[in-house]
Design a protein around this motif. Structure first.
Motif, PDB file in Angstrom:
ATOM      1  N   ARG A   4       0.856  -1.128  -0.055  1.00  0.00           N
ATOM      2  CA  ARG A   4      -0.137  -0.104  -0.098  1.00  0.00           C
ATOM      3  C   ARG A   4       0.752   1.157   0.214  1.00  0.00           C
ATOM      4  N   PRO A   5       1.844   1.320  -1.105  1.00  0.00           N
ATOM      5  CA  PRO A   5       2.477   2.508  -1.253  1.00  0.00           C
ATOM      6  C   PRO A   5       1.636   3.926  -1.355  1.00  0.00           C
ATOM      7  N   LEU A   6       2.137   4.926  -0.552  1.00  0.00           N
ATOM      8  CA  LEU A   6       1.504   6.120  -0.677  1.00  0.00           C
ATOM      9  C   LEU A   6       2.076   7.124  -1.732  1.00  0.00           C
ATOM     10  N   GLY A   7       3.262   6.911  -1.956  1.00  0.00           N
ATOM     11  CA  GLY A   7       4.132   8.092  -2.729  1.00  0.00           C
ATOM     12  C   GLY A   7       5.631   8.023  -2.593  1.00  0.00           C
ATOM     13  N   PHE A   8       6.204   8.716  -3.396  1.00  0.00           N
ATOM     14  CA  PHE A   8       7.493   8.477  -3.607  1.00  0.00           C
ATOM     15  C   PHE A   8       8.278   9.909  -3.902  1.00  0.00           C
ATOM     16  N   VAL A   9       9.510  10.048  -3.511  1.00  0.00           N
ATOM     17  CA  VAL A   9      10.252  11.289  -3.908  1.00  0.00           C
ATOM     18  C   VAL A   9      11.653  11.023  -4.424  1.00  0.00           C
ATOM     19  N   ALA A  10      12.213  11.454  -5.515  1.00  0.00           N
ATOM     20  CA  ALA A  10      13.617  11.254  -5.978  1.00  0.00           C
ATOM     21  C   ALA A  10      14.484  12.400  -6.057  1.00  0.00           C
ATOM     22  N   THR A  11      15.648  12.023  -5.602  1.00  0.00           N
ATOM     23  CA  THR A  11      16.723  13.192  -5.966  1.00  0.00           C
ATOM     24  C   THR A  11      17.822  12.645  -6.847  1.00  0.00           C
ATOM     25  N   ASP A  12      18.946  13.432  -7.002  1.00  0.00           N
ATOM     26  CA  ASP A  12      20.063  12.831  -7.721  1.00  0.00           C
ATOM     27  C   ASP A  12      20.577  11.716  -7.091  1.00  0.00           C
ATOM     28  N   TYR A  13      20.492  11.389  -5.776  1.00  0.00           N
ATOM     29  CA  TYR A  13      21.207  10.317  -5.176  1.00  0.00           C
ATOM     30  C   TYR A  13      20.426   9.372  -4.511  1.00  0.00           C
ATOM     31  N   ALA A  14      19.364   9.600  -4.077  1.00  0.00           N
ATOM     32  CA  ALA A  14      18.303   8.596  -3.552  1.00  0.00           C
ATOM     33  C   ALA A  14      17.024   8.627  -3.906  1.00  0.00           C
ATOM     34  N   LEU A  15      16.236   7.621  -3.379  1.00  0.00           N
ATOM     35  CA  LEU A  15      14.691   7.464  -3.710  1.00  0.00           C
ATOM     36  C   LEU A  15      14.185   6.898  -2.209  1.00  0.00           C
ATOM     37  N   ALA A  16      12.940   7.581  -2.254  1.00  0.00           N
ATOM     38  CA  ALA A  16      12.452   7.248  -0.899  1.00  0.00           C
ATOM     39  C   ALA A  16      10.783   7.150  -1.573  1.00  0.00           C
ATOM     40  N   ILE A  17      10.523   5.845  -0.527  1.00  0.00           N
ATOM     41  CA  ILE A  17       9.082   5.587  -0.705  1.00  0.00           C
ATOM     42  C   ILE A  17       8.389   5.292   0.580  1.00  0.00           C
ATOM     43  N   TRP A  18       7.088   5.835   0.737  1.00  0.00           N
ATOM     44  CA  TRP A  18       6.276   5.721   1.934  1.00  0.00           C
ATOM     45  C   TRP A  18       5.188   4.792   1.486  1.00  0.00           C
ATOM     46  N   SER A  19       4.961   4.047   2.796  1.00  0.00           N
ATOM     47  CA  SER A  19       3.692   3.216   2.520  1.00  0.00           C
ATOM     48  C   SER A  19       2.849   3.064   4.010  1.00  0.00           C
ATOM     49  N   LEU A  20       1.734   2.421   4.050  1.00  0.00           N
ATOM     50  CA  LEU A  20       1.127   1.973   5.224  1.00  0.00           C
ATOM     51  C   LEU A  20       1.411   0.596   5.801  1.00  0.00           C
ATOM     52  N   ALA A  21       2.024  -0.158   4.916  1.00  0.00           N
ATOM     53  CA  ALA A  21       2.395  -1.733   5.374  1.00  0.00           C
ATOM     54  C   ALA A  21       4.010  -1.526   5.884  1.00  0.00           C
ATOM     55  N   ASP A  22       4.661  -2.291   6.644  1.00  0.00           N
ATOM     56  CA  ASP A  22       5.808  -2.369   7.068  1.00  0.00           C
ATOM     57  C   ASP A  22       6.529  -3.133   6.108  1.00  0.00           C
ATOM     58  N   MET A  23       7.213  -2.263   5.042  1.00  0.00           N
ATOM     59  CA  MET A  23       7.839  -2.849   3.968  1.00  0.00           C
ATOM     60  C   MET A  23       9.436  -3.625   4.507  1.00  0.00           C
ATOM     61  N   GLY A  24       9.812  -3.234   5.565  1.00  0.00           N
ATOM     62  CA  GLY A  24      10.844  -4.230   6.147  1.00  0.00           C
ATOM     63  C   GLY A  24      10.767  -5.496   6.568  1.00  0.00           C
ATOM     64  N   ARG A  25       9.442  -5.443   7.412  1.00  0.00           N
ATOM     65  CA  ARG A  25       9.021  -7.008   7.784  1.00  0.00           C
ATOM     66  C   ARG A  25       8.535  -7.522   6.425  1.00  0.00           C
ATOM     67  N   MET A  26       8.093  -7.337   5.406  1.00  0.00           N
ATOM     68  CA  MET A  26       7.880  -7.629   4.095  1.00  0.00           C
ATOM     69  C   MET A  26       9.020  -8.322   3.467  1.00  0.00           C
ATOM     70  N   PHE A  27      10.347  -7.582   3.557  1.00  0.00           N
ATOM     71  CA  PHE A  27      11.535  -7.812   2.741  1.00  0.00           C
ATOM     72  C   PHE A  27      12.045  -9.010   3.590  1.00  0.00           C
ATOM     73  N   ARG A  28      11.825  -8.975   5.022  1.00  0.00           N
ATOM     74  CA  ARG A  28      12.421 -10.039   5.625  1.00  0.00           C
ATOM     75  C   ARG A  28      11.882 -11.305   5.627  1.00  0.00           C
ATOM     76  N   ALA A  29      10.512 -11.214   5.306  1.00  0.00           N
ATOM     77  CA  ALA A  29       9.793 -12.484   5.211  1.00  0.00           C
ATOM     78  C   ALA A  29       9.819 -12.915   3.536  1.00  0.00           C
TER      79      ALA A  29
END
Length: 272
Positions: A95-120
């Motif tokens: 359930r991502p809500l949006g993202f923002v990008a710069t020359d160096y990095a990319l950030a995505i924010w969501s309602l679900a815990d993406m860290g837990r999803m990646f570990r699983a």
């Protein structure tokens, strides 16, 4: 990089040098003291990306969960990557809500815990950043995107398919857009290999999406993705987090923005 009030894109050569510098603490001695200290804080709180690795950090903040990636491949490539990743994360249930990008990095924010999803491994980071995202995912996104229609408009004008300025019959920008959009839809439905559509895709891939650079990055990081699941924001993530919701409105809100920046720094340093 900034020069004379203008901003220039991060070239492939400069991007590689940035990654090399971050990977070599000996080079930090040539940097301003504050920058070197900032990198040291990052090494203590998380890790610094290796030259050929992709660092992914996940952490919660407020009622949102954040993913910050550090590809160092330039804003265009990161914006394209953000669009494709949010599509994949949405299918995975993040359930991502949006993202923002710069020359160096990319950030995505969501309602679900993406860290837990990646570990699983639902999904795994290898699957999320698989090179096949530049296939069907890219085509599906472009099909429903305004980018191709805008690029097709330019191709149609240059080719003479649409005349904007005819003696006594000059068309407005809106009229040109409506005409080219209709032609684009017809060609896409009945002649998808039309030369103007081929030119449109080629122009979009180089001028708007930087697909070739993104493809090189995805190839480079295969098997080299480093995930750090953090309890709070890292020092390296502070600059891009400040880009979220950034609007050029000046006034009393400036004080609030400064307070937000100070709060992020305190969280990253662990002093709050």
């Amino acid at each position: 990089p900034y020069y004379g009030g203008g901003k220039f894109p991060l070239s492939t050569y400069l991007a590689e040098q940035v990654r090399i510098m971050l990977d070599d603490p000996q080079r930090w001695k040539k940097l301003p003291e504050q920058v070197a200290d900032w990198l040291s804080f990052q090494a203590d709180k998380s890790v610094l990306p290796k030259r050929d690795d992709l660092l992914i950090e996940t952490f919660p903040r407020g009622n949102r969960h954040y993913l910050v990636a550090y590809p160092f491949e330039g804003r265009l490539a990161h914006q394209t990557l953000g669009m494709l990743l949010t599509r994949r994360l949405d299918r995975a249930g993040a359930r991502p809500l949006g993202f923002v990008a710069t020359d160096y990095a990319l950030a995505i924010w969501s309602l679900a815990d993406m860290g837990r999803m990646f570990r699983a491994k639902k999904p795994s980071l290898g699957e999320l950043f698989d090179q096949d995202m530049l296939g069907d995912d890219l085509e599906a996104w472009l099909a429903g995107s305004w980018l191709l229609k805008r690029t097709f408009r330019n191709c149609a004008l240059i080719s003479g398919l649409i005349e904007k300025r005819h003696p006594g019959q000059e068309k407005s920008g809106r009229q040109v857009t409506v005409s080219t959009d209709l032609i684009y839809d017809v060609l896409r439905s009945h002649e998808p290999d039309h030369i103007l559509l081929q030119a449109t895709r080629a122009d979009a891939a180089t001028g708007l999406l930087d697909v070739s650079r993104l493809a090189e990055m995805l190839s480079r990081i295969q098997g080299r993705i480093v995930h750090k699941n953090l309890e709070q924001i890292s020092p390296l993530a502070v600059p891009i987090m400040l880009e979220i919701g950034k609007m050029p409105v000046h006034g009393e809100a400036d004080d609030t923005l400064l307070m937000d920046a100070a709060t992020l720094v305190e969280e990253a340093m662990g002093t709050k």
